[in-house]
Structures are given as structure tokens and as C-alpha cells.
Design an enzyme around this catalytic site. Structure first.
Site, PDB file in Angstrom:
ATOM      1  N   ASP A  80       0.815  -1.216   0.000  1.00 59.12           N
ATOM      2  CA  ASP A  80       0.000   0.000   0.000  1.00 59.12           C
ATOM      3  C   ASP A  80       0.852   1.271   0.000  1.00 59.12           C
ATOM      4  O   ASP A  80       2.074   1.225   0.173  1.00 59.12           O
ATOM      5  CB  ASP A  80      -0.955   0.000   1.206  1.00 59.12           C
ATOM      6  CG  ASP A  80      -0.293  -0.468   2.501  1.00 59.12           C
ATOM      7  OD1 ASP A  80       0.956  -0.440   2.578  1.00 59.12           O
ATOM      8  OD2 ASP A  80      -1.010  -0.841   3.438  1.00 59.12           O
ATOM      9  N   ASN A 133      -7.916  -2.407  14.063  1.00 60.90           N
ATOM     10  CA  ASN A 133      -9.292  -2.779  13.707  1.00 60.90           C
ATOM     11  C   ASN A 133      -9.324  -4.018  12.809  1.00 60.90           C
ATOM     12  O   ASN A 133     -10.336  -4.314  12.193  1.00 60.90           O
ATOM     13  CB  ASN A 133     -10.003  -1.603  13.023  1.00 60.90           C
ATOM     14  CG  ASN A 133      -9.333  -1.196  11.708  1.00 60.90           C
ATOM     15  OD1 ASN A 133      -8.368  -1.825  11.277  1.00 60.90           O
ATOM     16  ND2 ASN A 133      -9.832  -0.152  11.079  1.00 60.90           N
ATOM     17  N   HIS A 167      -7.439  -4.545  10.080  1.00 68.65           N
ATOM     18  CA  HIS A 167      -7.157  -4.370   8.648  1.00 68.65           C
ATOM     19  C   HIS A 167      -5.833  -5.025   8.259  1.00 68.65           C
ATOM     20  O   HIS A 167      -4.928  -5.185   9.087  1.00 68.65           O
ATOM     21  CB  HIS A 167      -7.220  -2.898   8.221  1.00 68.65           C
ATOM     22  CG  HIS A 167      -6.098  -2.019   8.655  1.00 68.65           C
ATOM     23  ND1 HIS A 167      -6.287  -0.877   9.390  1.00 68.65           N
ATOM     24  CD2 HIS A 167      -4.755  -2.085   8.435  1.00 68.65           C
ATOM     25  CE1 HIS A 167      -5.125  -0.290   9.595  1.00 68.65           C
ATOM     26  NE2 HIS A 167      -4.170  -1.008   9.030  1.00 68.65           N
ATOM     27  N   GLU A 171      -9.665  -1.930   4.934  1.00 69.74           N
ATOM     28  CA  GLU A 171     -10.378  -1.593   6.161  1.00 69.74           C
ATOM     29  C   GLU A 171     -11.604  -2.496   6.342  1.00 69.74           C
ATOM     30  O   GLU A 171     -12.019  -3.174   5.393  1.00 69.74           O
ATOM     31  CB  GLU A 171     -10.815  -0.119   6.098  1.00 69.74           C
ATOM     32  CG  GLU A 171      -9.653   0.875   6.068  1.00 69.74           C
ATOM     33  CD  GLU A 171      -9.063   1.147   7.450  1.00 69.74           C
ATOM     34  OE1 GLU A 171      -9.030   0.241   8.296  1.00 69.74           O
ATOM     35  OE2 GLU A 171      -8.622   2.295   7.680  1.00 69.74           O
TER      36      GLU A 171
END
Ligand code: GLP
Length: 237
Positions: free
Chosen positions: A65, A131, A133, A138
Site C-alpha cells: 500500500d 481494527n 485491517h 479496512e
């Protein structure tokens, strides 16, 4: 999904490097991750390379990313991070990252997906967000996804603000390799350290497979090794 628990990040990273080395050769293609988690593993790679034990000269790499709007020279960009932590010390034959400065997001995603077709990723390294990811996929991301532009969640922006002077400086968007692409790699090595990863680690390993916890998709992959420290493992049954 197999998981191994260690006393410290240092010890865990040594083991992660042993596993990495056992799985790759001079012609392999690696999927690489950024963040504070893999830095010790990259140090192990550099040390072994400098000692003359392993040549990476034909190795190719793809990063997961990149932030939208950051130039490769920006210190918080993942291009810069990779240079600092790995590429300057040990250049590979070819290394690819999404281009955060691309003018057209759709074209950039297409370009990266085309590049990803050139070499098959044998080993994909991953960290995990608080979270759940992976990459910048996400919660709610499609399990079949390819490269896409992501609106970062507030939780991710908060977590990553530690790398920026102000929270307002954290980009709101990023390009991320999709979960569908991540799942195509032969082996996945995921590292997670520290108390603030414990909930995500528990949900990934013991929770239901759901897009709400993107890393839970790894339960469907045939060859995943999770390397964690005691703190990240603290909520596991
Ligand atoms: C970022 C990256 C992820 C990384 C995660 C965890 O959001 N896009 O690839 O796994 O942060 O970062 P850290 O290792 O710093 O905890």
C-alpha cells in the site's frame, strides 16, 4: 492458521526471518508490509545479507500500500519507509509500490494490478491494524478485492498519526492491494506485537470469518503463519 508466541518482538522477528529464509530463494517474489511491526524482521534480512549469507539480487517485491498524496521523498510515505528500512541497504532486482501521486486513481489501481500479474508472490508479509485491517483493507472490504483507493477509517488515522507531526497531516486516503490478491500468495507470514493488537489478533484467529475483521479471511488461506508476542496473544483462549 498456525500461530507461534514469543517473549519479545526481537525473538519473534528472528524466528520470522528463519521462516522467511526457509521459504524463499534468490528468484522469489516477496510481498512486503510497512509499519513498525516488520522493522526488526527487515533488520534481520539486512544483517544476513551483509554477512554474505543470502543474496537477494534477483528477488522482486511488491508493497501492499501507499498513502494518496505523499511523494516518495516524503518521510511518511511508504516508498520512503521501504528505502530507509530495507531497500537502501539491500536493493532487490525490482521493487514495486503504488504511486501515491498518481493523477488518476482508477488508472493507478489498474497499473498496479497489471504489475502484480508479472510475478507471482510466493511469500506475503503482513502486519495487522488495530481494527483488523491488512494492507489498508479496512473493515467492510471485499474478500475478492483488487487494488483500490481506500478512505481510511478514523481508527487507522489515529493509530498512524504517531508517524506524523499532527493528526491533520495523516492522509485520508490510500491505495491498497486487495484482499483477493493477498490471498493468492502461496504463504502468508503475519506479525503482530503489543497489547493494542490483542483484540484484532483474537478476532482474526478465533472470531468468525467476516469482512468486518478483514484479517479473519486468513482462516480461509491454506498456509498462514502468525508470529506474535505474549501481549498480542494475551486474549487468545
Ligand atoms: C498500516 C499499514 C498496515 C500495517 C498497519 C499496522 O495501516 N497499512 O500494513 O500492518 O499499519 O502498523 P504497525 O505495524 O505500525 O502497527
Amino acid at each position: 492458521m498456525k500461530y507461534l508466541v514469543f517473549d519479545s518482538k526481537k525473538e519473534a522477528s528472528k524466528e520470522a526471518y528463519k521462516i522467511l529464509k526457509s521459504l524463499i530463494d534468490e528468484n522469489s517474489t516477496l510481498g512486503l508490509a510497512t509499519g513498525s511491526t516488520p522493522t526488526a524482521l527487515y533488520e534481520e534480512m539486512i544483517a544476513d545479507h551483509k554477512a554474505g549469507n543470502f543474496s537477494y539480487k534477483n528477488v522482486k517485491s511488491y508493497n501492499l500500500d501507499e498513502y494518496v498524496g505523499l511523494k516518495p521523498e516524503d518521510e511518511q510515505s511508504y516508498a520512503y519507509f521501504m528505502k530507509e528500512h530495507l531497500f537502501n541497504a539491500k536493493p532487490f532486482a525490482k521493487s514495486f509500490l503504488p504511486n501515491g501521486m498518481a493523477e488518476d486513481a482508477d488508472q493507478e489501481c489498474e497499473r498496479y494490478d497489471k504489475l502484480l500479474e508479472e510475478y507471482h508472490v510466493g511469500l506475503q508479509l503482513l502486519g495487522i491494524g488495530r481494527n483488523g485491517h491488512i494492507g489498508f483493507n479496512e473493515p467492510g472490504s471485499s474478500f475478492d478485492g483488487k487494488t483500490h483507493k481506500v478512505a481510511l477509517t478514523q481508527s487507522t488515522i489515529n493509530a498512524n498519526s504517531r508517524f506524523f507531526d499532527n493528526e491533520e497531516d495523516v492522509p485520508k486516503y490510500a491505495y491498497s492491494m486487495g484482499i483477493g490478491t493477498i490471498m493468492k500468495s502461496d504463504t502468508i507470514l503475519l506479525e503482530a506485537f503489543g497489547k493494542n493488537k490483542a483484540e484484532a489478533v483474537k478476532a482474526m484467529i478465533e472470531g468468525p470469518v467476516t469482512p468486518e475483521v478483514p484479517a479473519s479471511v486468513l482462516q480461509n488461506h491454506p498456509d498462514v503463519v502468525v508470529i506474535i508476542d505474549e501481549e498480542a496473544a494475551s486474549l487468545l483462549k
